[in-house]
Design a protein around this motif. Sequence first.
Motif, short mmCIF file in Angstrom:
data_model
loop_
_atom_site.label_atom_id
_atom_site.label_comp_id
_atom_site.label_asym_id
_atom_site.label_seq_id
_atom_site.Cartn_x
_atom_site.Cartn_y
_atom_site.Cartn_z
N ASP A 16 0.84 -1.21 0.00
CA ASP A 16 0.00 0.00 0.00
C ASP A 16 0.87 1.25 0.00
OD1 ASP A 16 -2.24 -1.51 -0.02
OD2 ASP A 16 -2.67 -1.30 2.14
N LEU A 17 1.90 1.21 0.83
CA LEU A 17 2.80 2.36 0.94
C LEU A 17 3.52 2.60 -0.38
CD1 LEU A 17 4.04 4.40 2.86
CD2 LEU A 17 5.68 2.66 3.57
N TYR A 18 3.99 1.52 -0.99
CA TYR A 18 4.68 1.62 -2.28
C TYR A 18 3.78 2.26 -3.33
CZ TYR A 18 6.63 0.35 -6.79
OH TYR A 18 7.09 0.41 -8.08
N LYS A 19 2.54 1.77 -3.38
CA LYS A 19 1.61 2.30 -4.39
C LYS A 19 1.32 3.77 -4.12
CE LYS A 19 -0.56 -2.10 -5.49
NZ LYS A 19 -1.74 -2.96 -5.33
N THR A 74 10.39 2.16 0.39
CA THR A 74 9.45 1.23 1.02
C THR A 74 10.19 0.02 1.60
OG1 THR A 74 7.85 1.91 -0.65
CG2 THR A 74 7.29 0.00 0.67
N ALA A 75 11.18 -0.47 0.88
CA ALA A 75 11.96 -1.62 1.38
C ALA A 75 12.72 -1.24 2.65
CB ALA A 75 12.92 -2.11 0.30
N LEU A 76 13.28 -0.03 2.67
CA LEU A 76 14.06 0.37 3.85
C LEU A 76 13.16 0.60 5.06
CD1 LEU A 76 16.83 0.96 4.98
CD2 LEU A 76 16.61 3.33 4.22
N LEU A 77 11.97 1.16 4.83
CA LEU A 77 11.01 1.28 5.94
C LEU A 77 10.66 -0.10 6.48
CD1 LEU A 77 8.58 4.06 4.67
CD2 LEU A 77 9.79 4.07 6.86
N GLY A 78 10.47 -1.05 5.58
CA GLY A 78 10.16 -2.42 5.99
C GLY A 78 11.29 -3.03 6.79
N ALA A 79 12.52 -2.78 6.34
CA ALA A 79 13.68 -3.33 7.05
C ALA A 79 13.80 -2.72 8.43
CB ALA A 79 14.95 -3.08 6.23
N ALA A 80 13.59 -1.40 8.54
CA ALA A 80 13.68 -0.73 9.84
C ALA A 80 12.63 -1.30 10.79
CB ALA A 80 13.47 0.78 9.66
N ARG A 81 11.43 -1.53 10.25
CA ARG A 81 10.36 -2.09 11.09
C ARG A 81 10.73 -3.50 11.58
NH1 ARG A 81 3.94 -2.76 9.50
NH2 ARG A 81 3.48 -4.40 11.00
N SER A 138 6.22 10.02 9.16
CA SER A 138 5.05 9.59 9.96
C SER A 138 5.00 8.07 10.06
CB SER A 138 3.75 10.18 9.40
OG SER A 138 3.44 9.59 8.17
N GLU A 139 5.45 7.36 9.04
CA GLU A 139 5.49 5.90 9.14
C GLU A 139 6.49 5.48 10.23
OE1 GLU A 139 3.58 3.71 7.73
OE2 GLU A 139 2.57 5.00 6.28
N LEU A 140 7.65 6.15 10.25
CA LEU A 140 8.66 5.82 11.27
C LEU A 140 8.13 6.12 12.67
CD1 LEU A 140 11.84 7.21 9.45
CD2 LEU A 140 11.38 4.79 9.96
#
Length: 407
Positions: free
Chosen positions: A19-22, A109-116, A43-45
Motif C-alpha cells: 500500500d505504501l509503495y503504491k 518502502t523496502a528500507l522502511l520495511g527493514a527498519a520495522r 510519519s510511518e517511522l
Amino acid sequence: MTTPEFLDNIDSQLEWQRDLYKHLHQHPELSLDEHETAERIGSELTGLGLDVKRIGNTGRVTVIENGDGPTVLARADIDALPVTEDTGLDYASTVDGVMHACGHDMHATALLGAARLLNENRNSCSGTYIALFQPAEENAAGAKAMIDDGLTTAIPKPDVALAQHVMPMPAGRIFTASGPVMSAGDSVKITVFGRGAHGSMPHLSVDPVVLAASIVLRLQTIVSRETEPGEFAVVTVGASNAGSKSNIIPDRAELLLNVRTYDTAVRQRVIDSIERIVRGECEAAGSPKEPTFEYFDQFPLTDNSEAVNDTVTEALTDYFGAEVVQEATPATASEDFSELPNTFGIPYAYWFVGSFDAEKYRAAEEAGTVLTDVPANHSPFFAPEIDPALEIATKAQVVGALAYLGG
Ligand code: ZN
Ligand code: ZN
C-alpha cells in the motif's frame, strides 16, 4: 549468522508495504522537492515508535540503537523524475510530468520495511541500525546536501554503509560485485567563442559551428585512441547548440557532455583530454576568446569494498540461495550514495535487485539472446514487479544488516 526466523513469514507486513509503495508511486516528487514523501516516511517511522531526525528539508533518518555492536547505515533514495508515466498501471503517477521512473519508491518502502523488522526483532540483533532516506539522488545533490545540513553530527559514526537499486534484471534475483559497480558521472557545459558575421560573408567570421563540429569529432578519439583497450570510459556529446538562423554566423556555440568512468585516474585523464582538445581546436580556429567549462551533476564512483561485499554476499547467499544471488556486471549508470560512506571514511556495498519479468529473461537465456525490450530506469514504461521485488528488496536490507548486527 543464523537464518533469522522472523523473516520466514512477513506477509502481513508486506500488505502495509505494498500500500505504501503504491501511494509513493502515485505521488512522486522531484529532487529536493520531496516534501510529502519525506513527511510520509517520517510519519510511518513515528508510527513504528521510532525517532525521526530531519536533515535539511527532505532528508529523514532514524537511528535504532540496540546494545553493543557495529553500526550499520542503510540508505534509500526517495526522489522521482520529470517523466510522464505511460505504464498503464492502476497505481500510476497522479502528478503530471513526474514519475517514480527509477524505483526510488521501492527503495524507500523496502528500507522502511527493514527498519520495522529490525526494530520489532531487537532480540535477534545487537548494535545500531541507521535507516537514512536521502533526497535528490537524480541530480547528485541529495547526499551532499544531507552532509552539508549536519548529517555527520546528527548520527553516530557508522562502521559500514549499504544501499541497493532495483534494475531491469530478472525479478527474484540479487546481483552483487566487489569493486566498481556504478560509474563516476560528470557533466560539463562547454562554451566556445567565434566571431559572428552575415552568412554570406564567412571570411569576416570565426565560425563557432564549424569549430564545435570539429570538437565533437575530435572528442571521439579520447575513448577510441587515448583510452587503453579494456579500460572503461564513455564520452557523450548530448547537446550541441549554436545559432538561430540560416544566414547568420553566430558568435558562440555550446556543447553539453557526459562522461562515465570506473577509475579516478581514467576520469581525470578524460577530463584533461576534453579540455586540451577544446582549447586546441579553439586555437586552431582562431577563436577570439578562451572557452569556458562548467561542471555539473557530478556523481562519484561507486566502488564496493571487497570485504563488505563478501560479507553481504555470503549472508544473502546463505539466506536466499546461490540461484538467487549472482555476480553483477558493473552498470554504466551513476549514483551519489558513496558520498555518504566516503564522508564518514567507511567501506560500503551497493547491490542490484532484479525487478522485471523473470519468465522473459529465462526464455531469452534459453534462446541465447539478450533481452533488450525491458524498460530501463528513467523510461516512462518503468514498472518494477511489486511481487517479488518488494519482498526481496526488504529482506535483502535486513539480511545485509544482520551480517553485521546478527552477532
Ligand atoms: Zn535514476
Ligand atoms: Zn535511481
